[in-house]
Design a protein around this motif. Structure first.
Motif, PDB file in Angstrom:
ATOM      1  N   ASP A  98      27.344  27.792  40.575  1.00  0.00           N
ATOM      2  CA  ASP A  98      28.432  27.977  39.617  1.00  0.00           C
ATOM      3  C   ASP A  98      28.130  29.121  38.651  1.00  0.00           C
ATOM      4  OD1 ASP A  98      29.796  25.914  40.771  1.00  0.00           O
ATOM      5  OD2 ASP A  98      29.225  24.417  39.267  1.00  0.00           O
ATOM      6  N   ILE A  99      26.879  29.299  38.295  1.00  0.00           N
ATOM      7  CA  ILE A  99      26.503  30.379  37.383  1.00  0.00           C
ATOM      8  C   ILE A  99      26.723  31.737  38.054  1.00  0.00           C
ATOM      9  CG2 ILE A  99      24.570  31.466  36.161  1.00  0.00           C
ATOM     10  CD1 ILE A  99      23.466  28.696  35.622  1.00  0.00           C
ATOM     11  N   ILE A 100      26.322  31.853  39.316  1.00  0.00           N
ATOM     12  CA  ILE A 100      26.529  33.101  40.049  1.00  0.00           C
ATOM     13  C   ILE A 100      28.021  33.395  40.171  1.00  0.00           C
ATOM     14  CG2 ILE A 100      26.200  34.290  42.238  1.00  0.00           C
ATOM     15  CD1 ILE A 100      23.689  34.004  40.527  1.00  0.00           C
ATOM     16  N   TYR A 101      28.823  32.360  40.410  1.00  0.00           N
ATOM     17  CA  TYR A 101      30.267  32.551  40.513  1.00  0.00           C
ATOM     18  C   TYR A 101      30.844  33.048  39.186  1.00  0.00           C
ATOM     19  CZ  TYR A 101      30.505  30.314  45.107  1.00  0.00           C
ATOM     20  OH  TYR A 101      30.370  30.014  46.447  1.00  0.00           O
ATOM     21  N   GLU A 102      30.282  32.584  38.070  1.00  0.00           N
ATOM     22  CA  GLU A 102      30.731  33.065  36.765  1.00  0.00           C
ATOM     23  C   GLU A 102      30.366  34.535  36.584  1.00  0.00           C
ATOM     24  OE1 GLU A 102      32.578  31.768  34.294  1.00  0.00           O
ATOM     25  OE2 GLU A 102      32.964  30.118  35.689  1.00  0.00           O
ATOM     26  N   PHE A 103      29.193  34.925  37.062  1.00  0.00           N
ATOM     27  CA  PHE A 103      28.799  36.338  37.016  1.00  0.00           C
ATOM     28  C   PHE A 103      29.805  37.189  37.799  1.00  0.00           C
ATOM     29  CE2 PHE A 103      23.906  35.660  36.477  1.00  0.00           C
ATOM     30  CZ  PHE A 103      24.155  35.039  35.262  1.00  0.00           C
ATOM     31  N   LEU A 104      30.275  36.661  38.917  1.00  0.00           N
ATOM     32  CA  LEU A 104      31.213  37.399  39.758  1.00  0.00           C
ATOM     33  C   LEU A 104      32.617  37.407  39.168  1.00  0.00           C
ATOM     34  CD1 LEU A 104      30.099  35.963  43.224  1.00  0.00           C
ATOM     35  CD2 LEU A 104      29.669  38.280  42.396  1.00  0.00           C
ATOM     36  N   LYS A 105      32.974  36.350  38.494  1.00  0.00           N
ATOM     37  CA  LYS A 105      34.328  36.191  37.979  1.00  0.00           C
ATOM     38  C   LYS A 105      34.616  37.112  36.798  1.00  0.00           C
ATOM     39  CE  LYS A 105      35.654  31.980  37.771  1.00  0.00           C
ATOM     40  NZ  LYS A 105      35.818  30.581  37.323  1.00  0.00           N
ATOM     41  N   ASN A 106      33.627  37.328  35.945  1.00  0.00           N
ATOM     42  CA  ASN A 106      33.821  38.137  34.742  1.00  0.00           C
ATOM     43  C   ASN A 106      33.772  39.620  35.096  1.00  0.00           C
ATOM     44  OD1 ASN A 106      33.742  39.419  32.259  1.00  0.00           O
ATOM     45  ND2 ASN A 106      32.363  37.937  31.332  1.00  0.00           N
ATOM     46  N   ARG A 107      34.919  40.269  35.130  1.00  0.00           N
ATOM     47  CA  ARG A 107      34.995  41.675  35.535  1.00  0.00           C
ATOM     48  C   ARG A 107      34.751  42.647  34.374  1.00  0.00           C
ATOM     49  NH1 ARG A 107      37.228  42.313  40.717  1.00  0.00           N
ATOM     50  NH2 ARG A 107      36.886  40.356  41.826  1.00  0.00           N
ATOM     51  N   ASP A 108      34.364  42.138  33.217  1.00  0.00           N
ATOM     52  CA  ASP A 108      34.115  43.021  32.069  1.00  0.00           C
ATOM     53  C   ASP A 108      32.837  43.827  32.244  1.00  0.00           C
ATOM     54  OD1 ASP A 108      36.392  42.127  30.795  1.00  0.00           O
ATOM     55  OD2 ASP A 108      35.343  40.560  29.673  1.00  0.00           O
ATOM     56  N   TYR A 109      31.900  43.321  33.035  1.00  0.00           N
ATOM     57  CA  TYR A 109      30.599  43.975  33.170  1.00  0.00           C
ATOM     58  C   TYR A 109      30.302  44.212  34.647  1.00  0.00           C
ATOM     59  CZ  TYR A 109      30.327  42.301  28.385  1.00  0.00           C
ATOM     60  OH  TYR A 109      30.592  42.037  27.075  1.00  0.00           O
ATOM     61  N   LYS A 110      30.523  45.435  35.086  1.00  0.00           N
ATOM     62  CA  LYS A 110      30.446  45.730  36.518  1.00  0.00           C
ATOM     63  C   LYS A 110      29.040  45.598  37.077  1.00  0.00           C
ATOM     64  CE  LYS A 110      30.339  50.714  35.490  1.00  0.00           C
ATOM     65  NZ  LYS A 110      31.079  51.995  35.670  1.00  0.00           N
ATOM     66  N   TYR A 111      28.011  45.861  36.271  1.00  0.00           N
ATOM     67  CA  TYR A 111      26.660  45.747  36.811  1.00  0.00           C
ATOM     68  C   TYR A 111      26.198  44.293  36.906  1.00  0.00           C
ATOM     69  CZ  TYR A 111      26.463  50.782  36.531  1.00  0.00           C
ATOM     70  OH  TYR A 111      26.728  52.123  36.722  1.00  0.00           O
ATOM     71  N   GLU A 128      30.634  31.749  52.022  1.00  0.00           N
ATOM     72  CA  GLU A 128      30.807  32.107  50.618  1.00  0.00           C
ATOM     73  C   GLU A 128      30.517  33.583  50.377  1.00  0.00           C
ATOM     74  OE1 GLU A 128      28.191  30.021  48.013  1.00  0.00           O
ATOM     75  OE2 GLU A 128      26.387  30.492  49.170  1.00  0.00           O
ATOM     76  N   ILE A 129      29.626  34.163  51.170  1.00  0.00           N
ATOM     77  CA  ILE A 129      29.343  35.590  51.040  1.00  0.00           C
ATOM     78  C   ILE A 129      30.603  36.401  51.294  1.00  0.00           C
ATOM     79  CG2 ILE A 129      28.141  37.538  52.102  1.00  0.00           C
ATOM     80  CD1 ILE A 129      25.746  35.670  52.542  1.00  0.00           C
ATOM     81  N   TYR A 130      31.276  36.109  52.398  1.00  0.00           N
ATOM     82  CA  TYR A 130      32.503  36.844  52.716  1.00  0.00           C
ATOM     83  C   TYR A 130      33.596  36.578  51.679  1.00  0.00           C
ATOM     84  CZ  TYR A 130      30.929  38.515  57.275  1.00  0.00           C
ATOM     85  OH  TYR A 130      30.259  39.166  58.287  1.00  0.00           O
ATOM     86  N   ILE A 131      33.805  35.327  51.354  1.00  0.00           N
ATOM     87  CA  ILE A 131      34.896  34.980  50.439  1.00  0.00           C
ATOM     88  C   ILE A 131      34.706  35.635  49.075  1.00  0.00           C
ATOM     89  CG2 ILE A 131      35.941  33.076  49.132  1.00  0.00           C
ATOM     90  CD1 ILE A 131      35.518  31.313  51.588  1.00  0.00           C
ATOM     91  N   GLN A 132      33.498  35.606  48.554  1.00  0.00           N
ATOM     92  CA  GLN A 132      33.251  36.121  47.206  1.00  0.00           C
ATOM     93  C   GLN A 132      33.143  37.648  47.171  1.00  0.00           C
ATOM     94  OE1 GLN A 132      33.422  34.301  44.477  1.00  0.00           O
ATOM     95  NE2 GLN A 132      33.792  32.458  45.707  1.00  0.00           N
ATOM     96  N   ILE A 133      32.423  38.231  48.106  1.00  0.00           N
ATOM     97  CA  ILE A 133      32.198  39.679  48.052  1.00  0.00           C
ATOM     98  C   ILE A 133      33.444  40.448  48.479  1.00  0.00           C
ATOM     99  CG2 ILE A 133      30.832  41.583  49.013  1.00  0.00           C
ATOM    100  CD1 ILE A 133      28.414  39.798  49.008  1.00  0.00           C
ATOM    101  N   GLU A 134      34.234  39.883  49.386  1.00  0.00           N
ATOM    102  CA  GLU A 134      35.458  40.561  49.812  1.00  0.00           C
ATOM    103  C   GLU A 134      36.454  40.737  48.671  1.00  0.00           C
ATOM    104  OE1 GLU A 134      35.776  39.557  54.585  1.00  0.00           O
ATOM    105  OE2 GLU A 134      36.876  38.306  53.144  1.00  0.00           O
ATOM    106  N   LYS A 135      36.331  39.954  47.628  1.00  0.00           N
ATOM    107  CA  LYS A 135      37.203  40.105  46.465  1.00  0.00           C
ATOM    108  C   LYS A 135      37.020  41.469  45.799  1.00  0.00           C
ATOM    109  CE  LYS A 135      37.205  35.140  45.421  1.00  0.00           C
ATOM    110  NZ  LYS A 135      36.809  34.089  44.440  1.00  0.00           N
TER     111      LYS A 135
END
Length: 214
Positions: A98-111, A128-135
């Motif tokens: 869930d923490i990693i997903y939060e890192f991915l969800k917040n688009r304010d910080y690209k790095y 999950e790799i495909y679903i999350q990174i394809e976004k």
């Protein structure tokens, strides 16, 4: 006993405790360089998944392009990048999904996004790799990459995401084997991917259908 010696002993205990299942994804030579790097010792020791974000926000580049040494290092002295050090820290602490997903969800910080994407690519399940990174395949933000001579070049986020999904090695770091998307689709693990344009057309069609019903 000196603090550095204590830190190294604690690090070794942590590494042995999880049998190297996470940190062992990075080759031993690169791990050693990271462990001996000043940034790792002074800035990464004691970090949690939450406090690591503050460090990741300050990153100004990802990995290295066309590097001479193994594993995200730059210049003739083979110093690890801060990006690589924080990636190693994530592998060490192995945060909840869930923490990693939060890192991915917040688009304010690209790095922060880029760091989480790399971590997920190394540790996640294929689905999950495909679903999350394809976004991020329709994300055109610019990322800086450090070159051997200390200069920078640019990579767009969508290219970065595509390379994580398609390549077996990135920044001279070997990536775990990832099944082709078509294989997972045939197995029923993934639905066929819709492009952003296809998704927009589906939304418009649904909107028209609702309007006719009214």
């Amino acid at each position: 006993m000196k603090q550095e010696e204590m830190d190294e002993q604690q690090l070794e205990k942590t590494y042995n405790a999880n049998d190297g299942r996470q940190m062992g994804l990075i080759d031993q030579l690169t791990r050693t360089r990271v462990f001996n790097f000043r940034y790792w010792k002074e800035e990464c020791f004691g970090l949690t998944a939450v406090s690591l974000v503050d460090k990741a926000i300050k990153i100004d580049s990802i990995g290295v392009q066309n590097i001479l040494y193994q594993g995200g290092t730059y210049a003739g002295t083979a110093k690890p990048t801060h990006f690589l050090c924080l990636l190693m820290k994530l592998l060490q602490i192995n945060p909840d999904q869930d923490i990693i997903y939060e890192f991915l969800k917040n688009r304010d910080y690209k790095y922060v996004n880029a760091l989480a994407m790399f971590y997920l690519r190394m540790t996640g399940k294929p689905q999950e790799i495909y679903i999350q990174i394809e976004k991020f395949l329709s994300d055109f933000r610019k990322l800086r990459m450090r070159n051997n001579d200390g200069t920078y070049s640019l990579m767009y986020m969508d290219e970065y995401a595509d390379r994580l999904l398609q390549e077996e090695q990135l920044f001279s770091i070997n990536l775990p084997r990832l099944h082709k998307r078509i294989v997972l689709e045939d197995q029923g693990v993934l639905q066929p991917r819709q492009s952003p344009l296809d998704q927009e057309l589906v939304k418009r069609e649904k909107s028209r259908s609702r309007s006719k019903e009214k």
